[in-house]
Motif scaffolding. Sequence first.
Motif, PDB file in Angstrom:
ATOM      1  N   LYS A  43      10.616   4.568  48.086  1.00  0.00           N
ATOM      2  CA  LYS A  43      10.529   4.439  46.631  1.00  0.00           C
ATOM      3  C   LYS A  43      11.058   3.085  46.185  1.00  0.00           C
ATOM      4  N   GLU A  44      10.694   2.705  44.977  1.00  0.00           N
ATOM      5  CA  GLU A  44      11.194   1.458  44.407  1.00  0.00           C
ATOM      6  C   GLU A  44      12.633   1.651  43.922  1.00  0.00           C
ATOM      7  N   ARG A  45      13.349   0.547  43.876  1.00  0.00           N
ATOM      8  CA  ARG A  45      14.698   0.605  43.351  1.00  0.00           C
ATOM      9  C   ARG A  45      14.657   0.875  41.848  1.00  0.00           C
ATOM     10  N   GLU A  46      15.567   1.712  41.384  1.00  0.00           N
ATOM     11  CA  GLU A  46      15.571   2.086  39.963  1.00  0.00           C
ATOM     12  C   GLU A  46      16.969   1.952  39.392  1.00  0.00           C
ATOM     13  N   GLY A  47      17.038   1.731  38.095  1.00  0.00           N
ATOM     14  CA  GLY A  47      18.314   1.671  37.411  1.00  0.00           C
ATOM     15  C   GLY A  47      18.859   3.067  37.196  1.00  0.00           C
ATOM     16  N   VAL A  48      20.109   3.274  37.543  1.00  0.00           N
ATOM     17  CA  VAL A  48      20.766   4.569  37.384  1.00  0.00           C
ATOM     18  C   VAL A  48      21.624   4.579  36.122  1.00  0.00           C
ATOM     19  N   SER A  49      22.486   3.586  35.999  1.00  0.00           N
ATOM     20  CA  SER A  49      23.366   3.506  34.846  1.00  0.00           C
ATOM     21  C   SER A  49      23.858   2.071  34.709  1.00  0.00           C
ATOM     22  N   CYS A  50      23.903   1.589  33.474  1.00  0.00           N
ATOM     23  CA  CYS A  50      24.347   0.237  33.213  1.00  0.00           C
ATOM     24  C   CYS A  50      25.203   0.208  31.959  1.00  0.00           C
ATOM     25  N   ARG A  54      30.674  -5.854  27.055  1.00  0.00           N
ATOM     26  CA  ARG A  54      31.891  -5.377  26.407  1.00  0.00           C
ATOM     27  C   ARG A  54      32.311  -4.000  26.896  1.00  0.00           C
ATOM     28  N   GLY A  55      31.429  -3.351  27.641  1.00  0.00           N
ATOM     29  CA  GLY A  55      31.735  -1.990  28.070  1.00  0.00           C
ATOM     30  C   GLY A  55      31.599  -0.972  26.962  1.00  0.00           C
ATOM     31  N   ALA A  56      30.936  -1.348  25.872  1.00  0.00           N
ATOM     32  CA  ALA A  56      30.874  -0.486  24.691  1.00  0.00           C
ATOM     33  C   ALA A  56      29.656   0.406  24.679  1.00  0.00           C
ATOM     34  N   THR A  57      28.593  -0.008  25.319  1.00  0.00           N
ATOM     35  CA  THR A  57      27.369   0.787  25.313  1.00  0.00           C
ATOM     36  C   THR A  57      26.902   0.985  26.748  1.00  0.00           C
ATOM     37  N   THR A  58      26.285   2.111  26.966  1.00  0.00           N
ATOM     38  CA  THR A  58      25.848   2.454  28.315  1.00  0.00           C
ATOM     39  C   THR A  58      24.436   3.018  28.293  1.00  0.00           C
ATOM     40  N   TYR A  59      23.811   2.943  29.445  1.00  0.00           N
ATOM     41  CA  TYR A  59      22.493   3.513  29.680  1.00  0.00           C
ATOM     42  C   TYR A  59      22.588   4.438  30.886  1.00  0.00           C
ATOM     43  N   TYR A  60      21.920   5.576  30.791  1.00  0.00           N
ATOM     44  CA  TYR A  60      21.779   6.468  31.941  1.00  0.00           C
ATOM     45  C   TYR A  60      20.316   6.831  32.104  1.00  0.00           C
ATOM     46  N   ALA A  61      19.858   6.825  33.317  1.00  0.00           N
ATOM     47  CA  ALA A  61      18.528   7.350  33.594  1.00  0.00           C
ATOM     48  C   ALA A  61      18.513   8.845  33.254  1.00  0.00           C
ATOM     49  N   ASP A  62      17.379   9.326  32.806  1.00  0.00           N
ATOM     50  CA  ASP A  62      17.284  10.741  32.428  1.00  0.00           C
ATOM     51  C   ASP A  62      17.674  11.662  33.569  1.00  0.00           C
ATOM     52  N   SER A  63      17.377  11.245  34.778  1.00  0.00           N
ATOM     53  CA  SER A  63      17.620  12.104  35.941  1.00  0.00           C
ATOM     54  C   SER A  63      19.108  12.306  36.236  1.00  0.00           C
ATOM     55  N   VAL A  64      19.978  11.463  35.654  1.00  0.00           N
ATOM     56  CA  VAL A  64      21.407  11.573  35.959  1.00  0.00           C
ATOM     57  C   VAL A  64      22.255  11.877  34.722  1.00  0.00           C
ATOM     58  N   LYS A  65      21.652  11.917  33.557  1.00  0.00           N
ATOM     59  CA  LYS A  65      22.408  12.191  32.328  1.00  0.00           C
ATOM     60  C   LYS A  65      23.156  13.510  32.427  1.00  0.00           C
ATOM     61  N   GLY A  66      24.413  13.452  32.020  1.00  0.00           N
ATOM     62  CA  GLY A  66      25.236  14.656  32.053  1.00  0.00           C
ATOM     63  C   GLY A  66      25.885  14.920  33.390  1.00  0.00           C
ATOM     64  N   ARG A  67      25.493  14.165  34.415  1.00  0.00           N
ATOM     65  CA  ARG A  67      26.060  14.363  35.759  1.00  0.00           C
ATOM     66  C   ARG A  67      26.825  13.130  36.250  1.00  0.00           C
ATOM     67  N   PHE A  68      26.343  11.942  35.895  1.00  0.00           N
ATOM     68  CA  PHE A  68      26.958  10.697  36.346  1.00  0.00           C
ATOM     69  C   PHE A  68      27.681  10.025  35.185  1.00  0.00           C
ATOM     70  N   THR A  69      28.767   9.322  35.511  1.00  0.00           N
ATOM     71  CA  THR A  69      29.513   8.575  34.511  1.00  0.00           C
ATOM     72  C   THR A  69      29.860   7.195  35.053  1.00  0.00           C
ATOM     73  N   ILE A  70      29.477   6.171  34.310  1.00  0.00           N
ATOM     74  CA  ILE A  70      29.814   4.802  34.681  1.00  0.00           C
ATOM     75  C   ILE A  70      31.098   4.396  33.960  1.00  0.00           C
TER      76      ILE A  70
END
Length: 124
Positions: A43-50, A54-70
């Motif tokens: 598979k291609e490399r994908e973004g998981v969480s960024c 400033r550390g103020a805003t975050t992104y989570y892939a739908d597949s990991v929301k609610g399970r992973f924390t950056i």
Amino acid sequence: QVQVVESGGGLVQAGGSLRLSCTASGLSFGALAMGWFRQAPGKEREGVSCTNWRGATTYYADSVKGRFTISRDNAKNTLYLQMNSLKPEDTAMYYCAFRYYGTEKCRQEDYNYWGQGTQVTVSS
């Protein structure tokens, strides 16, 4: 000299947890946007969480929301990814990456500094 090193990967059963760490040296850590990416076999490399610089805003892939924390610790120049309720489909090589003054967007082409990766394997 820039060095980016991931750690914390391993083999875990489904439902288990792991915490990945990524330390960066030779960079101004407080000015960095940073994120975690993963690549599963075939598979291609994908973004998981960024997170933005400033550390103020975050992104989570739908597949990991609610399970992973950056999270980040600027005093330790370390980025973390807490992974809970792991699934077999989370199995992949996980990479951390950095760029200066970026947003939380997880576009890998925007990132300049990469680690070598740490393997996460989740057994069913």
